[in-house]
Design an enzyme around this catalytic site. Structure first.
Site, PDB file in Angstrom:
ATOM      1  N   TYR A  15       0.884  -1.152   0.043  1.00 32.24           N
ATOM      2  CA  TYR A  15      -0.117   0.014  -0.055  1.00 32.24           C
ATOM      3  C   TYR A  15       0.846   1.277   0.030  1.00 32.24           C
ATOM      4  CZ  TYR A  15      -3.804   2.916   1.428  1.00 32.24           C
ATOM      5  OH  TYR A  15      -4.824   4.041   1.848  1.00 32.24           O
ATOM      6  N   TYR A 169     -12.064  -4.359   6.972  1.00 32.09           N
ATOM      7  CA  TYR A 169     -10.818  -4.022   7.678  1.00 32.09           C
ATOM      8  C   TYR A 169     -11.014  -2.737   8.817  1.00 32.09           C
ATOM      9  CZ  TYR A 169      -6.069  -2.270   8.036  1.00 32.09           C
ATOM     10  OH  TYR A 169      -4.818  -1.919   8.896  1.00 32.09           O
ATOM     11  N   HIS A 170     -11.452  -1.717   8.184  1.00 37.77           N
ATOM     12  CA  HIS A 170     -11.621  -0.610   9.044  1.00 37.77           C
ATOM     13  C   HIS A 170     -12.425  -0.862  10.390  1.00 37.77           C
ATOM     14  CE1 HIS A 170      -9.758   1.412   5.667  1.00 37.77           C
ATOM     15  NE2 HIS A 170      -8.948   1.860   6.639  1.00 37.77           N
ATOM     16  N   LYS A 538     -11.409  17.349  15.756  1.00 36.97           N
ATOM     17  CA  LYS A 538     -10.562  16.647  14.642  1.00 36.97           C
ATOM     18  C   LYS A 538     -10.210  17.588  13.642  1.00 36.97           C
ATOM     19  CE  LYS A 538     -10.337  12.414  13.567  1.00 36.97           C
ATOM     20  NZ  LYS A 538      -8.856  12.223  13.987  1.00 36.97           N
ATOM     21  N   ASP A 542      -8.562  13.888   8.343  1.00 37.38           N
ATOM     22  CA  ASP A 542      -8.277  12.680   9.346  1.00 37.38           C
ATOM     23  C   ASP A 542      -9.679  12.104   9.648  1.00 37.38           C
ATOM     24  OD1 ASP A 542      -7.257  10.475  10.430  1.00 37.38           O
ATOM     25  OD2 ASP A 542      -6.729  11.469  12.171  1.00 37.38           O
ATOM     26  N   HIS A 544      -9.843   8.792  11.163  1.00 34.67           N
ATOM     27  CA  HIS A 544      -9.714   7.884  12.013  1.00 34.67           C
ATOM     28  C   HIS A 544     -10.040   8.611  13.446  1.00 34.67           C
ATOM     29  CE1 HIS A 544      -6.737   5.913   9.084  1.00 34.67           C
ATOM     30  NE2 HIS A 544      -7.357   4.880   9.781  1.00 34.67           N
TER      31      HIS A 544
END
Length: 670
Positions: A15, A169-170, A538, A542, A544
């Site tokens: 990646y 995945y996340h 935040k 981003d 996350h």
């Protein structure tokens, strides 16, 4: 005895992408020369969220976590001297997936490729963006339309392309249990297939072609046996759903096809050398079982918890795959676990629990409705809080973090500033300058006509891909394409899941949380306020949000009034909220590397607003040199992944509030 022919190895990817299209192209060609067998493109956050590099929200984010692709010229440079007709390319892109695939197709056409032979994958899974990764742009229903139109277009025109890579995945990184990971991903697949077949764009006899192009992208954590069983359960359930719900009779079309990246957020900043064996174990979970083996694998680098990996670090991860595939005898045998009563019992249990959770989601109206109601997000925040509590209590052990913490000096990190790669801070200005030159040189009338046609198509019900292709050819930029659709579809702020998360850590007398709650209450009383107020912000792009959510939940449970408005805020919005809510502390969470630009901006704006006495704390993946610079600039405290004790962090926040307000240190016995 005749020697059995070895199986073909899985696709091996890294990646990668950073700085500029030119720099990323050089990296791709170097990785292919080292034996990598497929490309996996990482786009930067402005590209992922539909902003051009000169937009205010893109500041500090350009080229940080991936490559900026703003228009057709960037895509040309990204794949220069890489024949796309011979390549298998994975593009991790969601909200703007249609746009990036259109650019890719046009570049392939310019290379003279037969587009019907193009092979690769676009992630294109918007549900997990609402739940965990945060690069969504449009509301759920228009997003589902984009997904549907893209799938139907590829079935007719790019038949070897995987138009969606349903991504659990996340979800795991956001706290999902194996049952939630399977159930939420399969519920997303059901929502997507139902929408595709309801659109009328695919004839009945081609349903199998659609199902055969659905792929998945999963996470493999360090619980090796459970993860391997998870993949067998995934395959079994997918086979059942595609046969019973959609009537797919051909077993090849029902095959569960998945790629994997092993867990990145599970990698540790403390004793990062331990990440190598974690990566190996996690890879084995998705390769040892032939009947549930990944079709493509990409591994993180050992130092991703420290910052951006260097080419050598990525090479190390590629070599891990190559040793297993080419030196070991793994590919010489049939499935190693068939007939194991231990494995079968675990798989049966996972299948039963997943079916029950899928049924619960369907009863709520399906995956999209469960996103809009906040059900899925609240479940993930709750699961993540429970896991964090197990780590803090020591029930779940992480070597070098909450046990076996003593260590010899690490030669790999003796010089932290050279143990990771850094992006030139002047790179952003160069990218912005190139964008302006592109706009100046294009046929402006054609670009505006293409955008008008895109908006007209979006307002109707025709497939959006042809209009998007014309935008690509006309020199439209990423931000312009996305803004045209924003004008029609609107934007979406996903539920945070914080308010619905239950108490995860007990606060009985004598517990650490009880001690912190006492500190919070006594500090509030001394300041003459009902409650201490913490703003969790935040800034930038981003998405996350896992760490920010866990801080918000634990601060709430410790007695704070928490102001948390979710992701993607400008420094101006954060400071305006901090002043309006009269908060006692501002906590900023950034994992993308934009802290060096955005945090000082927040500090400066607080000072101009007359609120510079409010302490600012920062959390994220922040190299030590950057952390020192932030403290020098006025940040009260910096927390990185090694600071895993959330209750302790909340206690530190109270200490900083007391210091900022001239109150004496307060020790409350735990």
């Amino acid at each position: 005895m005749t020697e059995r022919q070895k199986d073909r190895p899985w696709l091996m990817r890294t990646y990668a992408g950073h700085s500029t299209a030119e720099a990323s192209n050089e990296l791709y060609r170097r990785n292919l020369a080292k034996g990598q067998t497929g490309l996996s493109v990482a786009f930067d956050l402005p590209t992922q969220t539909g902003y051009d590099p000169d937009h205010i929200l893109a500041r500090g984010e350009v080229g940080r976590v991936g490559v900026p692709v703003s228009h057709l010229g960037d895509m040309r440079r990204l794949f220069r001297d890489i024949p796309l007709e011979q390549m298998n390319t994975s593009m991790t892109i969601n909200a703007t997936a249609m746009w990036l695939l259109a650019l890719y197709q046009v570049v392939a056409e310019e290379q003279g490729a037969d587009i019907s032979t193009l092979q690769g994958t676009t992630q294109n899974d918007i549900v997990k963006e609402y739940l965990s990764r945060g690069t969504h742009v449009f509301p759920p229903r228009p997003s589902l339309r984009l997904t549907t139109d893209m799938i139907t277009y590829t079935v007719h025109h790019l038949p070897k392309w995987n138009p969606i890579n349903i991504c659990s995945y996340h979800l795991q990184e956001a706290g999902a249990t194996p049952v939630q990971e399977i159930a939420y991903a399969l519920s997303t697949a059901i929502a997507v297939l139902d929408a595709v077949f309801a659109s009328g764009q695919v004839p009945e006899e081609r349903r199998g072609d659609v199902v055969a192009r659905i792929s998945f992208f999963v996470n493999a954590g360090v619980r090796f046996v459970e993860e391997m069983c998870k993949m067998r359960a995934f395959g079994r359930l997918w086979d059942t759903i595609t046969r019973e719900r959609y009537g797919i009779e051909n077993p090849k079309e029902r095959r569960f096809r998945y790629g994997v990246q092993v867990n990145s957020l599970g990698l540790t900043e403390a004793q990062p050398e331990n990440n190598v064996q974690r990566i190996v174990l996690e890879m084995l979970a998705v390769t040892l079982s032939k009947d549930a083996r990944a079709r493509a694998v990409q591994l993180p680098a050992w130092n991703e918890a420290l910052g951006l990996p260097r080419p050598w670090d990525q090479q190390w991860s590629l070599r891990i795959q190559q040793v297993l595939a080419h030196e070991s005898d793994l590919l010489e045998y049939e499935d190693l676990f068939t007939g194991s009563h231990v494995v079968e019992a675990k798989v049966d249990a996972l299948v039963e629990e997943c079916r029950a959770e899928i049924d619960r989601i369907q009863e709520r109206g399906g995956a999209m409705a469960a996103v809009e109601s906040g059900y899925l997000k609240a479940q993930l925040v709750s699961s993540h809080a429970e896991r964090r509590a197990r780590i803090e209590s020591g029930e779940e052990k992480i070597i070098g973090v909450n046990c076996y913490e003593s260590t010899e000096p690490n030669p790999l990190t003796a010089d932290l500033d050279t143990a990771i790669m850094t992006v030139d801070p002047d790179n952003e200005a160069r990218v912005v300058g190139a964008l302006h030159a592109w706009r100046d040189a294009r046929d402006e009338a054609r670009a505006q006509d293409a955008l008008a046609a895109l908006k007209k198509t979006a307002a109707g019900d025709a497939n959006l891909f042809p209009a998007t292709l014309e935008c690509a050819r006309a020199g439209v930029t990423t931000g312009e394409w996305a803004w045209a659709l924003r004008d029609v579809f609107g934007e979406f702020r996903a539920p945070t899941g914080v308010s619905g998360a239950p108490l995860a850590v007990t606060a009985e007398a004598g517990t650490p949380l009880a001690a912190v709650r006492e500190k919070v209450a006594r500090t509030a009383a001394e300041l003459g306020t009902g409650k201490l107020r913490l703003l969790v912000g935040k800034p930038g792009l981003d998405g996350h949000s896992n760490g920010a959510e866990q801080i918000a939940v634990r601060a709430r449970d410790a007695g704070f009034e928490v102001v948390y408005q979710g992701i993607r805020l400008t420094p101006e919005q954060i400071v305006t909220a901090a002043v309006a809510e009269d908060v006692h502390c501002v906590g900023l969470s950034i994992l993308s590397g934009s802290h060096a630009e955005l945090v000082p901006d927040v500090l400066a704006r607080l000072e101009r607003a007359g609120a510079d006495e409010v302490p600012v704390i920062v959390g994220g993946i922040i190299p030590s040199a950057d952390a020192a610079a932030l403290r020098e600039a006025g940040v009260a405290a910096v927390f990185t992944p090694k600071d895993f004790g959330i209750t302790e962090i909340i206690g530190r926040i109270v200490d900083e509030i007391r210091t900022a307000n001239g109150l004496a240190p307060l020790e409350v016995p735990a």
